[in-house]
Write a protein that holds these residues in place. Sequence first.
Motif, mmCIF file in Angstrom:
data_model
loop_
_atom_site.group_PDB
_atom_site.id
_atom_site.type_symbol
_atom_site.label_atom_id
_atom_site.label_comp_id
_atom_site.label_asym_id
_atom_site.label_seq_id
_atom_site.Cartn_x
_atom_site.Cartn_y
_atom_site.Cartn_z
ATOM 1 N N MET A 106 -35.792 -56.915 -115.247
ATOM 2 C CA MET A 106 -36.418 -56.589 -113.986
ATOM 3 C C MET A 106 -36.593 -57.870 -113.187
ATOM 4 O O MET A 106 -37.086 -58.865 -113.696
ATOM 5 N N PRO A 107 -36.198 -57.865 -111.939
ATOM 6 C CA PRO A 107 -36.301 -59.092 -111.144
ATOM 7 C C PRO A 107 -37.745 -59.470 -110.866
ATOM 8 O O PRO A 107 -38.599 -58.603 -110.720
ATOM 9 N N PRO A 108 -38.011 -60.788 -110.796
ATOM 10 C CA PRO A 108 -39.378 -61.213 -110.481
ATOM 11 C C PRO A 108 -39.716 -60.877 -109.031
ATOM 12 O O PRO A 108 -38.864 -60.919 -108.157
ATOM 13 N N ASP A 109 -40.952 -60.506 -108.809
ATOM 14 C CA ASP A 109 -41.413 -60.170 -107.461
ATOM 15 C C ASP A 109 -42.097 -61.377 -106.848
ATOM 16 O O ASP A 109 -42.592 -62.259 -107.542
ATOM 17 N N LYS A 110 -42.155 -61.382 -105.527
ATOM 18 C CA LYS A 110 -42.945 -62.398 -104.845
ATOM 19 C C LYS A 110 -44.410 -62.079 -105.092
ATOM 20 O O LYS A 110 -44.828 -60.935 -105.003
ATOM 21 N N ARG A 111 -45.167 -63.090 -105.434
ATOM 22 C CA ARG A 111 -46.587 -62.871 -105.719
ATOM 23 C C ARG A 111 -47.390 -62.600 -104.458
ATOM 24 O O ARG A 111 -48.390 -61.903 -104.504
ATOM 25 N N LEU A 112 -46.949 -63.157 -103.366
ATOM 26 C CA LEU A 112 -47.742 -63.097 -102.143
ATOM 27 C C LEU A 112 -46.945 -62.443 -101.025
ATOM 28 O O LEU A 112 -45.774 -62.705 -100.844
ATOM 29 N N ASN A 113 -47.610 -61.591 -100.291
ATOM 30 C CA ASN A 113 -46.995 -61.023 -99.094
ATOM 31 C C ASN A 113 -47.953 -61.246 -97.929
ATOM 32 O O ASN A 113 -49.041 -61.782 -98.090
ATOM 33 N N PHE A 114 -47.546 -60.808 -96.763
ATOM 34 C CA PHE A 114 -48.330 -61.061 -95.553
ATOM 35 C C PHE A 114 -49.734 -60.470 -95.640
ATOM 36 O O PHE A 114 -50.705 -61.084 -95.201
ATOM 37 N N VAL A 115 -49.857 -59.296 -96.228
ATOM 38 C CA VAL A 115 -51.162 -58.625 -96.322
ATOM 39 C C VAL A 115 -52.120 -59.428 -97.202
ATOM 40 O O VAL A 115 -53.316 -59.487 -96.935
ATOM 41 N N ILE A 116 -51.596 -60.079 -98.224
ATOM 42 C CA ILE A 116 -52.442 -60.892 -99.103
ATOM 43 C C ILE A 116 -52.793 -62.214 -98.425
ATOM 44 O O ILE A 116 -53.920 -62.706 -98.538
ATOM 45 N N LYS A 117 -51.847 -62.793 -97.697
ATOM 46 C CA LYS A 117 -52.077 -64.095 -97.060
ATOM 47 C C LYS A 117 -52.987 -64.018 -95.841
ATOM 48 O O LYS A 117 -53.758 -64.938 -95.583
ATOM 49 N N LEU A 118 -52.897 -62.951 -95.082
ATOM 50 C CA LEU A 118 -53.602 -62.852 -93.802
ATOM 51 C C LEU A 118 -55.108 -63.105 -93.898
ATOM 52 O O LEU A 118 -55.641 -63.882 -93.101
ATOM 53 N N PRO A 119 -55.829 -62.502 -94.851
ATOM 54 C CA PRO A 119 -57.283 -62.757 -94.887
ATOM 55 C C PRO A 119 -57.634 -64.233 -95.118
ATOM 56 O O PRO A 119 -58.555 -64.754 -94.486
ATOM 57 N N LEU A 120 -56.902 -64.916 -95.998
ATOM 58 C CA LEU A 120 -57.218 -66.323 -96.248
ATOM 59 C C LEU A 120 -56.826 -67.206 -95.065
ATOM 60 O O LEU A 120 -57.543 -68.157 -94.736
ATOM 61 N N TYR A 121 -55.691 -66.923 -94.438
ATOM 62 C CA TYR A 121 -55.335 -67.658 -93.227
ATOM 63 C C TYR A 121 -56.411 -67.464 -92.148
ATOM 64 O O TYR A 121 -56.861 -68.420 -91.516
ATOM 65 N N THR A 122 -56.806 -66.228 -91.940
ATOM 66 C CA THR A 122 -57.812 -65.913 -90.918
ATOM 67 C C THR A 122 -59.131 -66.623 -91.224
ATOM 68 O O THR A 122 -59.735 -67.236 -90.337
ATOM 69 N N LEU A 123 -59.576 -66.534 -92.469
ATOM 70 C CA LEU A 123 -60.821 -67.187 -92.867
ATOM 71 C C LEU A 123 -60.745 -68.697 -92.644
ATOM 72 O O LEU A 123 -61.676 -69.297 -92.087
ATOM 73 N N ALA A 124 -59.649 -69.306 -93.056
ATOM 74 C CA ALA A 124 -59.510 -70.764 -92.911
ATOM 75 C C ALA A 124 -59.529 -71.179 -91.438
ATOM 76 O O ALA A 124 -60.194 -72.153 -91.070
ATOM 77 N N ILE A 125 -58.834 -70.443 -90.607
ATOM 78 C CA ILE A 125 -58.793 -70.776 -89.174
ATOM 79 C C ILE A 125 -60.167 -70.596 -88.540
ATOM 80 O O ILE A 125 -60.630 -71.452 -87.778
ATOM 81 N N ILE A 126 -60.845 -69.494 -88.862
ATOM 82 C CA ILE A 126 -62.186 -69.249 -88.310
ATOM 83 C C ILE A 126 -63.156 -70.340 -88.754
ATOM 84 O O ILE A 126 -63.943 -70.862 -87.951
ATOM 85 N N VAL A 127 -63.099 -70.709 -90.034
ATOM 86 C CA VAL A 127 -64.002 -71.751 -90.544
ATOM 87 C C VAL A 127 -63.705 -73.082 -89.866
ATOM 88 O O VAL A 127 -64.637 -73.809 -89.481
ATOM 89 N N ASP A 128 -62.436 -73.427 -89.686
ATOM 90 C CA ASP A 128 -62.114 -74.693 -89.026
ATOM 91 C C ASP A 128 -62.624 -74.711 -87.584
ATOM 92 O O ASP A 128 -63.171 -75.716 -87.125
ATOM 93 N N ILE A 129 -62.439 -73.616 -86.875
ATOM 94 C CA ILE A 129 -62.938 -73.545 -85.490
ATOM 95 C C ILE A 129 -64.459 -73.632 -85.458
ATOM 96 O O ILE A 129 -65.052 -74.361 -84.652
ATOM 97 N N LEU A 130 -65.116 -72.898 -86.362
ATOM 98 C CA LEU A 130 -66.574 -72.927 -86.435
ATOM 99 C C LEU A 130 -67.081 -74.332 -86.758
ATOM 100 O O LEU A 130 -68.071 -74.793 -86.177
ATOM 101 N N GLN A 131 -66.389 -75.032 -87.648
ATOM 102 C CA GLN A 131 -66.835 -76.373 -88.006
ATOM 103 C C GLN A 131 -66.659 -77.361 -86.863
ATOM 104 O O GLN A 131 -67.467 -78.277 -86.715
ATOM 105 N N ILE A 132 -65.625 -77.190 -86.064
ATOM 106 C CA ILE A 132 -65.458 -78.063 -84.898
ATOM 107 C C ILE A 132 -66.621 -77.861 -83.933
ATOM 108 O O ILE A 132 -67.198 -78.821 -83.407
ATOM 109 N N ILE A 133 -66.997 -76.604 -83.736
ATOM 110 C CA ILE A 133 -68.135 -76.298 -82.849
ATOM 111 C C ILE A 133 -69.428 -76.860 -83.437
ATOM 112 O O ILE A 133 -70.240 -77.454 -82.724
#
Length: 143
Positions: free
Chosen positions: A1-28
């Motif tokens: 059975m071929p290996p699957d990608k561990r991460l897809n867009f749905v898994i990445k989106l929350p962490l990307y969003t959180l990181a961007i929001i936190v960086d913006i909040l910290q600048i403020i």
Amino acid sequence: MPPDKRLNFVIKLPLYTLAIIVDILQIILDLAFATGVIINRIIDIIMAIILFFSFIFLRIMDTRTAFYLVITSIIEGAPFLDIAPAWSIDVWRTFARADAQDKAKIDAYNQQETQKQEETKNDNIVSFPTKRPIMEDVNRKAV
């Protein structure tokens, strides 16, 4: 059975969003000086814990990822350096590395499958000996 990608867009989106929001909040918050510095340090600790356990849960935590997470925490804790979007960069770098590892595994698997198919194809080729004239046939033609 071929290996699957561990991460897809749905898994990445929350962490990307959180990181961007936190960086913006910290600048403020950095602009708010007194209260912002204290809240900013608390956010850094919480963010480091969230990313640590998220990377473990997603099975992408290894020594290099942990090292960069520590470096990011140090950068975010240092005055004047914490204005950099270090959390966003760390999340992006970690996901890019995990994607590259997954791609390498999938490519290696595909190469093995191709080799197996070629070997199977070569095994299925049956070579028959060329037809040699039988002595009786030679004698009939001679007469």
